[in-house]
Design a protein around this motif. Sequence first.
Motif, PDB file in Angstrom:
ATOM      1  N   PHE A   1      24.032  31.606  30.059  1.00 45.28           N
ATOM      2  CA  PHE A   1      24.887  31.467  31.179  1.00 45.28           C
ATOM      3  C   PHE A   1      26.100  30.490  31.043  1.00 45.28           C
ATOM      4  CE2 PHE A   1      20.408  32.237  32.625  1.00 45.28           C
ATOM      5  CZ  PHE A   1      20.741  33.480  33.137  1.00 45.28           C
TER       6      PHE A   1
ATOM      7  N   TYR B   1      29.669  31.174  32.702  1.00 43.13           N
ATOM      8  CA  TYR B   1      29.580  30.708  34.249  1.00 43.13           C
ATOM      9  C   TYR B   1      29.561  29.117  34.592  1.00 43.13           C
ATOM     10  CZ  TYR B   1      27.150  35.344  34.173  1.00 43.13           C
ATOM     11  OH  TYR B   1      27.104  36.787  33.728  1.00 43.13           O
TER      12      TYR B   1
ATOM     13  N   GLU C   1      32.818  35.255  35.828  1.00 40.93           N
ATOM     14  CA  GLU C   1      32.058  35.189  37.297  1.00 40.93           C
ATOM     15  C   GLU C   1      30.731  35.857  37.271  1.00 40.93           C
ATOM     16  OE1 GLU C   1      32.892  34.040  40.395  1.00 40.93           O
ATOM     17  OE2 GLU C   1      34.511  33.040  39.453  1.00 40.93           O
ATOM     18  N   PRO C   2      29.525  35.234  37.949  1.00 40.86           N
ATOM     19  CA  PRO C   2      28.360  36.021  37.750  1.00 40.86           C
ATOM     20  C   PRO C   2      28.052  36.808  38.727  1.00 40.86           C
ATOM     21  CG  PRO C   2      28.246  33.781  38.739  1.00 40.86           C
ATOM     22  CD  PRO C   2      29.581  33.785  38.285  1.00 40.86           C
ATOM     23  N   GLU C   3      27.460  38.046  38.412  1.00 40.00           N
ATOM     24  CA  GLU C   3      26.981  39.037  39.254  1.00 40.00           C
ATOM     25  C   GLU C   3      26.088  38.573  40.333  1.00 40.00           C
ATOM     26  OE1 GLU C   3      25.439  42.500  37.388  1.00 40.00           O
ATOM     27  OE2 GLU C   3      27.141  42.582  35.746  1.00 40.00           O
ATOM     28  N   ASN C   4      25.137  37.428  40.079  1.00 39.75           N
ATOM     29  CA  ASN C   4      24.223  37.079  40.938  1.00 39.75           C
ATOM     30  C   ASN C   4      24.461  35.326  40.842  1.00 39.75           C
ATOM     31  OD1 ASN C   4      22.545  39.577  41.693  1.00 39.75           O
ATOM     32  ND2 ASN C   4      22.586  39.470  39.597  1.00 39.75           N
ATOM     33  N   ARG C   5      24.493  34.662  42.092  1.00 37.61           N
ATOM     34  CA  ARG C   5      24.583  33.357  42.058  1.00 37.61           C
ATOM     35  C   ARG C   5      23.240  32.589  41.984  1.00 37.61           C
ATOM     36  NH1 ARG C   5      29.668  31.587  41.696  1.00 37.61           N
ATOM     37  NH2 ARG C   5      31.130  33.155  42.510  1.00 37.61           N
TER      38      ARG C   5
ATOM     39  N   VAL D   1      19.784  32.944  39.881  1.00 35.76           N
ATOM     40  CA  VAL D   1      19.102  33.851  38.511  1.00 35.76           C
ATOM     41  C   VAL D   1      18.005  32.773  38.108  1.00 35.76           C
ATOM     42  CG1 VAL D   1      19.353  34.181  36.135  1.00 35.76           C
ATOM     43  CG2 VAL D   1      21.253  35.115  37.677  1.00 35.76           C
TER      44      VAL D   1
ATOM     45  N   PHE E   1      24.507  29.132  40.430  1.00 36.81           N
ATOM     46  CA  PHE E   1      25.853  29.023  40.004  1.00 36.81           C
ATOM     47  C   PHE E   1      26.938  29.073  41.139  1.00 36.81           C
ATOM     48  CE2 PHE E   1      23.895  32.241  37.215  1.00 36.81           C
ATOM     49  CZ  PHE E   1      23.498  31.423  36.095  1.00 36.81           C
TER      50      PHE E   1
ATOM     51  N   SER F   1      26.497  23.367  40.563  1.00 35.90           N
ATOM     52  CA  SER F   1      25.390  24.215  40.082  1.00 35.90           C
ATOM     53  C   SER F   1      24.008  23.507  39.788  1.00 35.90           C
ATOM     54  CB  SER F   1      26.104  24.873  38.936  1.00 35.90           C
ATOM     55  OG  SER F   1      27.326  25.813  39.397  1.00 35.90           O
TER      56      SER F   1
END
Length: 887
Positions: free
Chosen positions: A48, A51, A57-61, A63, A96, A223
């Motif tokens: 990661f 990120y 840009e992450p698909e999921n904030r 994880v 993130f 984060s």
Amino acid sequence: MKYITADQMRSMFLEFFKSKGHKILPSASLVPHGDDSLLLTGAGMVPFKPYFLGQAEPENRRVTTCQRCLRTPDLENVGKTDRHATFFEMLGNFSFGDYFKVEAIPWAWEFITEHMELPKDKLWVSIYLDDDEAFEIWHREVGVPAERIVRLGKEDNFWEIGVGYPCGPCSEIYFDRGETFGCGSPDCKPGCDCERFMEFWNLVFIQYIKREAEQYEPLVAKSIDTGLGMERIVALMQGVKSIFEIDSVKTIMDHVAKLANTEYGQNAKADVSLRVITDHARGITFLISDGVLPSNEGRGYVLRRLLRRAARHGRLLGIEGQFLNSVVDVVIGRMQVGYPELKDKQEYIHRVVDLEERRFYETLDQGINILQEIIANHPARGPRVIPGTDVFRLYDTYGFPVELTREIAEEHGFAIDEAGFEEEMNQQRERARRAHAQKDYGNQRVELYRQLQRQVESLFVGYEQTECSTHVAALVHNGRLVERLGAGEEGLVVLTKTPFYAASGGQVADTGTITGKVGQFSVKDVRQPVDGIIAHQGVMVGGELVAGDQVVASVYSKERWDTARHHSATHLLHRALREVLGDHVHQSGSDVDSNRVRFDFTHFEAVTDEQLHLVEAKVNEAVMANHPVQTEILSMDEAKAKGAIALFGEKYGSAVRVVSMGESMELCGGTHVSATGDIGLFRIVSESSIAAGVRRIEAVAGKRALEYTDRREKALLKVSGLLETTPDLAVEQLERLLEQHRKLQQELNQYQRKAVSDLGAELVSKAEVINGVNVVIAEVNLAEAEQMRSLGDQLRDRLNPAVILLAARSGGRVQFVAMAGKEIAGGIVHVGNVVKSAAAVCGGGGGGRPDMAQAGGREPEKLPEALKLARELLAQQLEEKQAKTPN
């Protein structure tokens, strides 16, 4: 505390954070793809990094993962203690720019006290010196007594990697194992060097960006990065003192102990070997599963060291023959719940381990012979120390463990130059450090890309077109954003949309031009340093470009389509290789451009000519079938369900591009032809080995294949002319000539053997006796060194005890060969020293062992003088020995 297995712990952790809105992601590969700064994945946050660094840009904030990790800084300590290991699993939850301390801290406490049921009065936490926010949450909201919250300094409780990067304070959770593990100090608490307080979970609060002069600027989007060492926490839950005694590891160690007919805990020396093999077998299994193969550099060298170190400790335990694959099977059986892909790759892992383990045992015997030769040639009067350079050469070139070198040396009354060896090792570490030093985007460049990400997005349209009208979004010169680029200036151009393909997946970047109203930029390379930014690197060949200009971006279409032919041919080649050689074949690397394709793949023996011919034929059959080349965007699960092949260990997003042509279906982001017929002719140029278990094919397609075929046809016509026959009969004619040559060579060899035998009889009759030793020193008329050695062997055996020194002139040089019977070599004479001195007279050098030596010189006219000196030196050695022998 309740007993929890390793598999249960993994599942409990992931499901807990799933209930908190986290996406469960599978473990990433041990190979950190796309990150040149790291050799291996050594922490849960590694996948990661883009990120956290703002590069993607992450698909999921939110994880959560259980990440397989491997670290080797303490490799030499693995086995010596019950806590050092190279392979481990790291549980983690990540945010993130979503939640922060107020959620992360209570969730961690909830998990360990309510789900794991750890007693609260045994738990301590540490925080960074001035992190009052964390203190308030731990004390006021969670309820940890203030006296069990310890403030520690930057070395212990602050995470950072350099200027220009995100960073922040940490908070660690400890378990108090009791006074019996402590140092006895009344002030003993987390931070003490004793074993009482075991840290098992680290919460990192990424809230700053580091500036120059130790300045820290608060981040807008904060984060979370946490790491819970799974083996450690499971050891705690199972009430055992060592990670080697938890259920998932002990099963493996028990198997090794059974192979060695011993038990863990019965013998301290054997326990070291049991721990080494157990740990290394886990690392070996996962490294190979992730596509790493043994080699002498980088990740491959890490794998080779682990595998050979484990094999060596098997020998120390008395295990006969190859055994590591039986341990690998136990690892796979024990770990497949969390990593089901291991079972699918079991046969492949077996083949890699089998080949490397077999080679190591061969190397081991070779190393012992070399070491014994080093000892035999050591000066009798010098210090009895093996030089560090020799110890390192055995270790580095032959994979010979330094422990074994030391052991064998001691058996012969020698020590090893430890300091010299360490110096060589330090030099190697420095070379490795430089080779894998953190990729330098430059701090300004990192900031620059982040700034550009916020301002512009560069759209790739090159799948559909090779030319488009677009605008200049940004210009970069000397690492800084500029408003214009003038004639002759080098720089980077970012466009709002571009047809240029950025180098990726083994395919080279497009080249071409960016043309404005009053200037033209020549594109030499194209890269995508961060998501959404495509940077065109090159030089202004005339005029100027200004930010905001409307321009025309034009790819050199001829090179693009030649590259596309080779890229599509690569997919067909991969498919054909798997059909002919087997499903163990996987792409391990490729380099595709407009001139050729270089394709690296896993295979464990040379590909035969018949197999290569069949592979080439299958590719050309697919070309002639003119299959349409189709692309579609699918989810990763959909792509796998359709049978699409992914590259070994490559990192993919949730949506992937699938390229299909006939029976071939692969995940690929490259450019391709429209139909396989566009590839044209396909020819394999070469096949070779580049590493243990890795082969390389170089091939050409289209016009390059026609050119290659034309060159070979011209060569065949020339050979046919020299043989005075037609191309169809050239092979038959050549075979006849080779047979004639073979018969003539046999006759010549018989003549030469007779000549050597006759010469030997003559020299025997002329042998001189010095102090009871037969001595032959002569110039002979022999052209080959092998003939001289053969003659020397004959004379030594017939005249024993004997010393033989032969010399021959050939091609303006002189060669020396010297031999002595083993009963007088070393103790009485040293022919290596004699022949070295003789060669020096002729302007040359050489030498060797006391019983066998060779040398050469550039001044054959001085040979009589050299032979005279050789006789004097031999006579002196023999007379000195005679003088020392009592009557």
